[in-house]
Design a protein around this motif. Structure first.
Motif, PDB file in Angstrom:
ATOM      1  N   ALA A   1      -7.870   0.413   6.582  1.00 53.24           N
ATOM      2  CA  ALA A   1      -8.785  -0.694   6.310  1.00 53.24           C
ATOM      3  C   ALA A   1      -8.882  -1.624   7.510  1.00 53.24           C
ATOM      4  O   ALA A   1      -9.978  -1.982   7.951  1.00 53.24           O
ATOM      5  CB  ALA A   1      -8.328  -1.460   5.071  1.00 53.24           C
ATOM      6  N   ARG A   2      -7.769  -2.016   8.045  1.00 53.03           N
ATOM      7  CA  ARG A   2      -7.755  -3.017   9.117  1.00 53.03           C
ATOM      8  C   ARG A   2      -8.352  -2.473  10.412  1.00 53.03           C
ATOM      9  O   ARG A   2      -9.168  -3.145  11.059  1.00 53.03           O
ATOM     10  CB  ARG A   2      -6.316  -3.484   9.363  1.00 53.03           C
ATOM     11  N   GLU A   3      -7.966  -1.265  10.809  1.00 55.56           N
ATOM     12  CA  GLU A   3      -8.368  -0.734  12.104  1.00 55.56           C
ATOM     13  C   GLU A   3      -9.607   0.151  12.038  1.00 55.56           C
ATOM     14  O   GLU A   3     -10.414   0.162  12.965  1.00 55.56           O
ATOM     15  CB  GLU A   3      -7.213   0.059  12.725  1.00 55.56           C
ATOM     16  N   GLU A   4      -9.758   0.902  10.943  1.00 60.20           N
ATOM     17  CA  GLU A   4     -10.878   1.833  10.839  1.00 60.20           C
ATOM     18  C   GLU A   4     -11.933   1.371   9.842  1.00 60.20           C
ATOM     19  O   GLU A   4     -12.917   2.076   9.596  1.00 60.20           O
ATOM     20  CB  GLU A   4     -10.359   3.230  10.486  1.00 60.20           C
ATOM     21  N   GLN A   5     -11.722   0.188   9.251  1.00 59.53           N
ATOM     22  CA  GLN A   5     -12.710  -0.464   8.390  1.00 59.53           C
ATOM     23  C   GLN A   5     -13.092   0.378   7.173  1.00 59.53           C
ATOM     24  O   GLN A   5     -14.221   0.325   6.688  1.00 59.53           O
ATOM     25  CB  GLN A   5     -13.961  -0.834   9.192  1.00 59.53           C
ATOM     26  N   ARG A   6     -12.134   1.124   6.652  1.00 56.54           N
ATOM     27  CA  ARG A   6     -12.401   2.003   5.524  1.00 56.54           C
ATOM     28  C   ARG A   6     -12.181   1.281   4.187  1.00 56.54           C
ATOM     29  O   ARG A   6     -11.436   0.314   4.091  1.00 56.54           O
ATOM     30  CB  ARG A   6     -11.487   3.246   5.575  1.00 56.54           C
ATOM     31  N   VAL A   7     -12.846   1.804   3.177  1.00 56.14           N
ATOM     32  CA  VAL A   7     -12.586   1.400   1.796  1.00 56.14           C
ATOM     33  C   VAL A   7     -11.622   2.420   1.206  1.00 56.14           C
ATOM     34  O   VAL A   7     -11.952   3.611   1.110  1.00 56.14           O
ATOM     35  CB  VAL A   7     -13.887   1.345   0.976  1.00 56.14           C
ATOM     36  N   VAL A   8     -10.430   1.965   0.845  1.00 52.43           N
ATOM     37  CA  VAL A   8      -9.380   2.855   0.344  1.00 52.43           C
ATOM     38  C   VAL A   8      -9.056   2.473  -1.094  1.00 52.43           C
ATOM     39  O   VAL A   8      -8.840   1.294  -1.392  1.00 52.43           O
ATOM     40  CB  VAL A   8      -8.102   2.764   1.207  1.00 52.43           C
ATOM     41  N   VAL A   9      -9.014   3.468  -1.963  1.00 49.16           N
ATOM     42  CA  VAL A   9      -8.581   3.250  -3.348  1.00 49.16           C
ATOM     43  C   VAL A   9      -7.190   3.853  -3.493  1.00 49.16           C
ATOM     44  O   VAL A   9      -6.990   5.055  -3.270  1.00 49.16           O
ATOM     45  CB  VAL A   9      -9.555   3.898  -4.351  1.00 49.16           C
ATOM     46  N   PHE A  10      -6.243   3.009  -3.823  1.00 45.96           N
ATOM     47  CA  PHE A  10      -4.836   3.398  -3.900  1.00 45.96           C
ATOM     48  C   PHE A  10      -4.429   3.432  -5.365  1.00 45.96           C
ATOM     49  O   PHE A  10      -4.235   2.390  -5.998  1.00 45.96           O
ATOM     50  CB  PHE A  10      -3.987   2.392  -3.116  1.00 45.96           C
ATOM     51  N   VAL A  11      -4.356   4.635  -5.927  1.00 48.44           N
ATOM     52  CA  VAL A  11      -4.065   4.815  -7.352  1.00 48.44           C
ATOM     53  C   VAL A  11      -2.560   4.966  -7.537  1.00 48.44           C
ATOM     54  O   VAL A  11      -1.950   5.906  -7.032  1.00 48.44           O
ATOM     55  CB  VAL A  11      -4.800   6.043  -7.919  1.00 48.44           C
ATOM     56  N   GLU A  12      -1.965   4.029  -8.270  1.00 48.36           N
ATOM     57  CA  GLU A  12      -0.520   4.030  -8.483  1.00 48.36           C
ATOM     58  C   GLU A  12      -0.216   4.511  -9.901  1.00 48.36           C
ATOM     59  O   GLU A  12      -0.648   3.887 -10.877  1.00 48.36           O
ATOM     60  CB  GLU A  12       0.026   2.612  -8.270  1.00 48.36           C
ATOM     61  N   PRO A  13       0.504   5.626 -10.040  1.00 46.75           N
ATOM     62  CA  PRO A  13       0.802   6.154 -11.382  1.00 46.75           C
ATOM     63  C   PRO A  13       1.741   5.218 -12.152  1.00 46.75           C
ATOM     64  O   PRO A  13       2.906   5.055 -11.800  1.00 46.75           O
ATOM     65  CB  PRO A  13       1.484   7.501 -11.084  1.00 46.75           C
ATOM     66  N   ILE A  14       1.218   4.621 -13.200  1.00 49.87           N
ATOM     67  CA  ILE A  14       1.987   3.621 -13.946  1.00 49.87           C
ATOM     68  C   ILE A  14       3.299   4.195 -14.465  1.00 49.87           C
ATOM     69  O   ILE A  14       4.351   3.547 -14.399  1.00 49.87           O
ATOM     70  CB  ILE A  14       1.160   3.091 -15.136  1.00 49.87           C
ATOM     71  N   ALA A  15       3.243   5.405 -15.000  1.00 52.52           N
ATOM     72  CA  ALA A  15       4.437   5.983 -15.614  1.00 52.52           C
ATOM     73  C   ALA A  15       5.556   6.214 -14.603  1.00 52.52           C
ATOM     74  O   ALA A  15       6.723   6.337 -14.986  1.00 52.52           O
ATOM     75  CB  ALA A  15       4.077   7.299 -16.310  1.00 52.52           C
ATOM     76  N   LEU A  16       5.205   6.276 -13.313  1.00 49.72           N
ATOM     77  CA  LEU A  16       6.223   6.497 -12.290  1.00 49.72           C
ATOM     78  C   LEU A  16       6.743   5.202 -11.686  1.00 49.72           C
ATOM     79  O   LEU A  16       7.694   5.226 -10.899  1.00 49.72           O
ATOM     80  CB  LEU A  16       5.660   7.392 -11.178  1.00 49.72           C
ATOM     81  N   TYR A  17       6.145   4.061 -12.028  1.00 47.45           N
ATOM     82  CA  TYR A  17       6.643   2.772 -11.518  1.00 47.45           C
ATOM     83  C   TYR A  17       8.149   2.615 -11.764  1.00 47.45           C
ATOM     84  O   TYR A  17       8.894   2.287 -10.837  1.00 47.45           O
ATOM     85  CB  TYR A  17       5.911   1.619 -12.208  1.00 47.45           C
ATOM     86  N   PRO A  18       8.612   2.815 -13.010  1.00 52.23           N
ATOM     87  CA  PRO A  18      10.034   2.569 -13.282  1.00 52.23           C
ATOM     88  C   PRO A  18      10.891   3.831 -13.223  1.00 52.23           C
ATOM     89  O   PRO A  18      12.099   3.757 -13.503  1.00 52.23           O
ATOM     90  CB  PRO A  18      10.000   2.028 -14.713  1.00 52.23           C
ATOM     91  N   MET A  19      10.291   4.975 -12.889  1.00 50.89           N
ATOM     92  CA  MET A  19      10.999   6.246 -13.019  1.00 50.89           C
ATOM     93  C   MET A  19      12.228   6.286 -12.112  1.00 50.89           C
ATOM     94  O   MET A  19      12.146   6.042 -10.918  1.00 50.89           O
ATOM     95  CB  MET A  19      10.054   7.400 -12.674  1.00 50.89           C
ATOM     96  N   ARG A  20      13.357   6.644 -12.724  1.00 46.19           N
ATOM     97  CA  ARG A  20      14.610   6.722 -11.975  1.00 46.19           C
ATOM     98  C   ARG A  20      15.150   8.145 -11.901  1.00 46.19           C
ATOM     99  O   ARG A  20      15.670   8.566 -10.867  1.00 46.19           O
ATOM    100  CB  ARG A  20      15.665   5.803 -12.609  1.00 46.19           C
ATOM    101  N   ASP A  21      15.013   8.862 -13.009  1.00 46.49           N
ATOM    102  CA  ASP A  21      15.674  10.166 -13.098  1.00 46.49           C
ATOM    103  C   ASP A  21      14.673  11.300 -12.981  1.00 46.49           C
ATOM    104  O   ASP A  21      13.473  11.130 -13.268  1.00 46.49           O
ATOM    105  CB  ASP A  21      16.427  10.267 -14.426  1.00 46.49           C
TER     106      ASP A  21
END
Length: 724
Positions: free
Chosen positions: A556-576
């Motif tokens: 975004a900063r250097e190449e001026q791109r639009v980036v969509v960053f999809v974060e898997p909710i179920a993996l936010y707290p995943m430990r094991d």
């Protein structure tokens, strides 16, 4: 005679006879020289409208929504500065022409004809669309989308105030500039317009600077549907935080006086204002539209009798100009436009797919080097978190730390979204950021996804690197046009002259146990996958997420791109990973200078029997299944796509080698990522491949939350079947 010819002949006859419409105002805000300059802009706008219809009939022009009846916008341009960013209604040719008269080296006559002809020489779109717009004139191009430019106008206005305290390296708007956006009375009813106006009011009543001028050009009708008499004034004049002004756009004196008063209010008070400007619509909605097919002829003729050019000619005669001179300006302008058009239609046009697509990806820009914060500053900012960085952590914590480092290293980086500040996000991913960087850089927004994205787009216009958050993937759908119709199209329709880079973070995908059903477990990325030019990233592990987020920010900063960053909710707290307590899915925080480049895939294992290709939650499950396969004598390589658009085709194929391929896609069978991957396998000669996807279904709440999704057991069975 058609209505175009009637309006033309009426003008010639009535000016020659001194038969002018009755004045609607006694204001005298402009001297004769200023009146004549604006009249010439109006006449050029009218001549271009006429010529566009001639060009269309000859097969040399391709878009005929014109500005006739709205020429009073020339006065609004005169009341503003050239460096006041303007997001224009598609009927505002007179505004752009009048603004060009305030600058040097502009040739609006030729430039607009090039746009009508879709010539590759068109200086704004390069032949991709008939749009108003100009980089030197601070007018980002808009297409004919209805009111979708208003949310980003709010964002641009907000950026002016923010840049006073924290000026980005690539800022373009002066400290005392204002933003302006214009639209029709029919568009004012669109939910996007209502949301943007509401967002401006919501912001203003909290004392946040927002120098924005809304200009509503009220011609009383939207295509064929009338606006109720008094509706705009009644619905807009009593909005909290919004100062209301009105003026007659048919009269240059009145229009200029109202616009000047409104613009001065915005500039001095740094608060939003609403300018309600009376106009008329001539010729119908567009070239093929016949107004008398749905309006009484008497009403059409009444608007024609109030032609703003007739009013302007009257004002000039009153100021001492001879009526014949006013007619001569009109005729000479028409002749000049016709002569230029004969040359313009000979200019080259786009021919190939590569010609058209050349502007999809923005240009790279030079950015100042950043070595990041000192160890002392970093330690002070992170506080007690520093002691935990040597220990494995779940994804949510590592994303949070990555955001900290990005904001420390790049002061132009801004976060915005519902609950991202004081609460720290629904899942705690943005916790402590507002306390450490302040509410000006971590912005708690109102509950309106269009406004969140508009804020980001507008701030990106002024050099910031926004990182907006949408709480859940399903919440994106009511605002998706801000990505497709605004953010992604800006470089395309501006021939890469205008950009709005950003990193849009979205918590999404499925596998949340018993929470929210389809609204909080949305496993469809199809709405994103078909937007040209954007980048889609989806990490599966915490260390990857941190390094990919840094790369997304760099893009975004250097190449001026639009980036969509999809974060898997179920993996936010995943430990094991394999069993409770094994800690197999936690990771150490990677050093701040480590990134995963665009197009790099993740590879686990050297197994030659099978390649399992997946991403997000699917990758997590595939790692489990690979362990089970190994116990049964099947050696698998697990490949994490990481980047979903553009697909990392070469890196993926190199990682696959000559192995059979099982594609595991947690999105639906129809429209999912697997469709593109299956096509790639077939086109590139992979001999054996299969897919396991989610069902074409919404997701249930409760014990059946994963019933329609790929599972560890399902992957194991599909892999066994593929390898026989």
């Amino acid at each position: 005679m058609d209505r175009v010819a009637i309006v033309h002949e009426n003008f010639l006859r009535r000016v020659a006879a001194g038969d002018f419409p009755v004045s609607t105002s006694d204001k005298k805000a402009l001297d004769r020289a200023a009146l004549e300059q604006l009249y010439r802009a109006q006449v050029l706008s009218r001549a271009l409208d006429l010529q566009s219809r001639v060009m269309q009939k000859e097969g040399q022009g391709f878009y005929t929504i014109g500005s006739s009846g709205h020429e009073g916008m020339a006065a609004v341009a005169a009341a503003l500065r050239v460096d006041d960013i303007a997001f224009l209604h598609y009927r505002d040719a007179a505004f752009q022409i009048a603004r060009a008269d305030q600058a040097e080296g502009q040739d609006m006559l030729r430039d607009m004809l090039l746009s009508f002809a879709c010539s590759a020489d068109d200086p704004i779109s390069g032949g991709r669309h008939k749009v108003l717009g100009s980089r030197p004139l601070m007018i980002p191009p808009q297409t004919s989308t209805i009111a979708s430019h208003l949310p980003k106008a709010v964002g641009a206005a907000h950026s002016i105030g923010m840049a006073r305290r924290n000026r980005p390296e690539h800022a373009i708007l002066p400290r005392d500039a204002i933003a302006m956006c214009s639209f029709g009375d029919a568009s004012a009813n669109h939910s996007t317009a209502q949301g943007a106006i509401n967002a401006a009011c919501w912001t203003a009543v909290q004392g946040v600077p927002l120098p924005l001028l809304f200009v509503c050009e009220d011609n009383g009708i939207g295509i064929s549907t009338k606006t109720p008499t008094g509706w705009i004034k009644a619905s807009m004049s009593a909005r909290p935080g919004l100062k209301y002004f009105e003026g007659d756009g048919l009269d240059l004196h009145a229009a200029y006086a109202a616009a000047k008063e409104a613009a001065d209010y915005v500039r001095v008070h740094r608060k939003p204002a609403f300018l309600h400007l009376r106009t008329v619509r001539l010729y119908g909605h567009a070239g093929a539209d016949v107004a008398t097919s749905y309006l009484p002829r008497a009403e059409v003729e009444a608007d024609e009798a109030n032609d703003p050019l007739l009013h302007s000619a009257r004002l000039l005669v009153e100021a001492g100009m001879n009526a014949d001179e006013a007619l001569e300006i009109y005729r000479e302008t028409q002749d000049a436009v016709a002569k230029a058009a004969a040359e313009v239609i000979k200019r080259p046009r786009l021919k190939t797919a590569s010609d058209v697509m050349a502007s999809l990806v923005p240009p790279k820009r030079t950015c100042a080097a950043s070595n990041g914060p000192s160890a002392e500053v970093r330690a002070e900012t992170f506080g007690s978190d520093m002691a935990q960085m040597d220990n494995p952590q779940p994804m949510s914590r590592l994303i949070n730390w990555a955001l900290h480092d990005l904001m420390l290293s790049h002061p132009e980086t801004m976060l915005m979204g519902e609950d991202v500040g004081r609460k720290g996000g629904v899942y705690g991913v943005t916790q402590k950021l507002q306390g450490r960087f302040g509410p000006g850089r971590v912005i708690d927004t109102l509950l309106d996804e269009r406004s969140i994205l508009g804020l980001a787009i507008g701030m990106a216009h002024n050099g910031f690197v926004p990182m907006p958050e949408i709480q859940f993937l399903a919440y994106l759908h009511n605002a998706e046009d801000q990505l497709r119709g605004e953010a992604a199209t800006l470089p395309f329709f501006s021939d890469r002259q205008w950009t709005n880079p950003m990193v849009l973070r979205i918590a999404g995908l499925g596998y949340q146990k018993g929470f929210g059903g389809h609204f909080h477990n949305d496993n469809s990325l199809a709405v994103l996958r078909d937007i040209p030019g954007i980048i889609i990233a989806c990490p599966s592990a915490g260390d990857d997420a941190a390094m990919m987020l840094r790369e997304a920010h760099r893009l975004a900063r250097e190449e001026q791109r639009v980036v969509v960053f999809v974060e898997p909710i179920a993996l936010y707290p995943m430990r094991d990973l394999l069993e409770a307590g094994d800690g197999g899915w936690m990771r150490n925080y990677p050093a701040p200078d480590q990134r995963i480049g665009l197009g790099e895939v993740g590879v686990t294992g050297e197994g030659a029997d099978l390649a399992i290709v997946s991403y997000g939650n699917g990758h997590y499950l595939s790692q489990q299944a690979a362990h089970d396969l190994a116990e049964q004598g099947v050696a698998a390589r697990v490949i994490d796509l990481r980047w979903l658009a553009p697909l990392p085709e070469e890196a993926l194929l190199a990682a696959i080698g000559d192995r059979p391929v099982l594609i595991v896609d947690e999105c639906r069978r129809t429209g999912g990522q697997a469709e593109a991957l299956m096509a790639l396998m077939a086109e590139r000669g992979v001999e054996r491949f299969a897919r396991l996807t989610a069902e074409d279904s919404f997701i249930a709440t409760g014990p059946a939350y994963a019933a329609t999704l790929p599972s560890r057991e399902g992957i194991l069975a599909a892999a066994r079947e593929l390898v026989g």
